[in-house]
Design an enzyme around this catalytic site. Structure first.
Site, short mmCIF file in Angstrom:
data_model
loop_
_atom_site.label_atom_id
_atom_site.label_comp_id
_atom_site.label_asym_id
_atom_site.label_seq_id
_atom_site.Cartn_x
_atom_site.Cartn_y
_atom_site.Cartn_z
N HIS A 85 3.28 2.23 -1.23
CA HIS A 85 2.30 2.35 -2.27
C HIS A 85 2.16 3.76 -2.25
CE1 HIS A 85 0.05 -1.81 -2.72
NE2 HIS A 85 1.50 -1.98 -2.80
N GLU A 87 -0.62 5.76 -2.18
CA GLU A 87 -1.61 6.07 -1.10
C GLU A 87 -1.13 6.21 0.25
OE1 GLU A 87 -4.09 3.57 -4.06
OE2 GLU A 87 -2.14 3.63 -3.15
N CYS A 115 -5.79 -1.11 -3.10
CA CYS A 115 -5.48 -2.29 -2.58
C CYS A 115 -6.32 -2.50 -1.25
CB CYS A 115 -4.23 -2.84 -2.71
SG CYS A 115 -3.12 -2.04 -1.56
N CYS A 118 -4.20 -0.29 1.31
CA CYS A 118 -4.27 1.26 1.18
C CYS A 118 -5.82 1.68 1.60
CB CYS A 118 -3.87 1.57 -0.20
SG CYS A 118 -2.11 1.45 -0.69
#
Length: 201
Positions: A85, A87, A115, A118
């Site tokens: 992801h 991040e 999410c 993260c």
């Protein structure tokens, strides 16, 4: 509810923030005069990179002082890695640059509410502040579904500023999924046409 009202509603006690302007494109100055919108635009640049790769367009940057020390955009499909992801990639780059897993004093800018994975990483990396653009009502782990980053039982909590350039951050996601639905519908139609042709032959 205006962007200003959303921001004020989500401020934690002790946070010193001044919202300037109203609506989705407002920008926010922190206690040290940080232009949150400027850094969020850098995160949007990363989101555009993901968009061009056919990835869900989420981007993130990590900032220390007035310098970007980490960048990332969603690469889950490209790398076949569910942890890739925006991040996570930005946090890893920042840690590598500093030579320390502790990212004390940093601010993470993400175009989408993080999410659970993260959000947990923000706590583990000891990030000081999270600034995000669009909320994620289905998987957001800051304000929408659960709150991981301000869990009082953890040994670290993250300050949160929500809704910076919210409209711009939401628009790129909506554009991506709208185009994805069109492509999917076109593909299904092509399969039907090909199937009909084979039946005729």
């Amino acid at each position: 509810m205006t962007g200003y009202a959303k921001l004020i509603r989500r401020l934690e006690p002790g946070q010193s923030l001044l919202a300037v302007g109203l609506g989705a494109s407002f920008w926010v100055k922190g206690a040290y005069g940080v232009d949150h919108a400027g850094f969020m635009r850098e995160a949007l640049v990363e989101a555009e990179k993901a968009y061009r790769l056919g990835e869900v367009p989420v981007g993130a940057v990590v900032v220390l002082g007035d310098e970007i020390i980490g960048r990332g955009h969603n690469l889950r499909e490209v790398l076949k890695d569910s942890a890739a992801h925006a991040e996570m990639l930005a946090l890893r780059e920042a840690a590598g640059r500093l030579g320390d897993w502790r990212l004390s004093g940093t601010t993470v800018y993400s175009t989408l509410e993080p999410c659970p994975m993260c959000a947990g990483a923000l706590v583990q990396f000891r990030v000081k502040t999270l600034v995000y653009g669009a909320a994620d009502p289905k998987a957001g782990a800051v304000d929408s579904v659960i709150d991981v980053v301000r869990q009082p039982r953890f040994n670290h909590q993250v300050e949160v500023v929500a809704g910076v350039l919210e409209e711009e951050c939401r628009n790129i996601l909506q554009r991506f999924f709208r185009e994805l639905r069109v492509k999917k519908a076109a593909g299904e139609m092509a399969e039907l046409v090909e199937g009909a042709r084979l039946e005729i032959e």
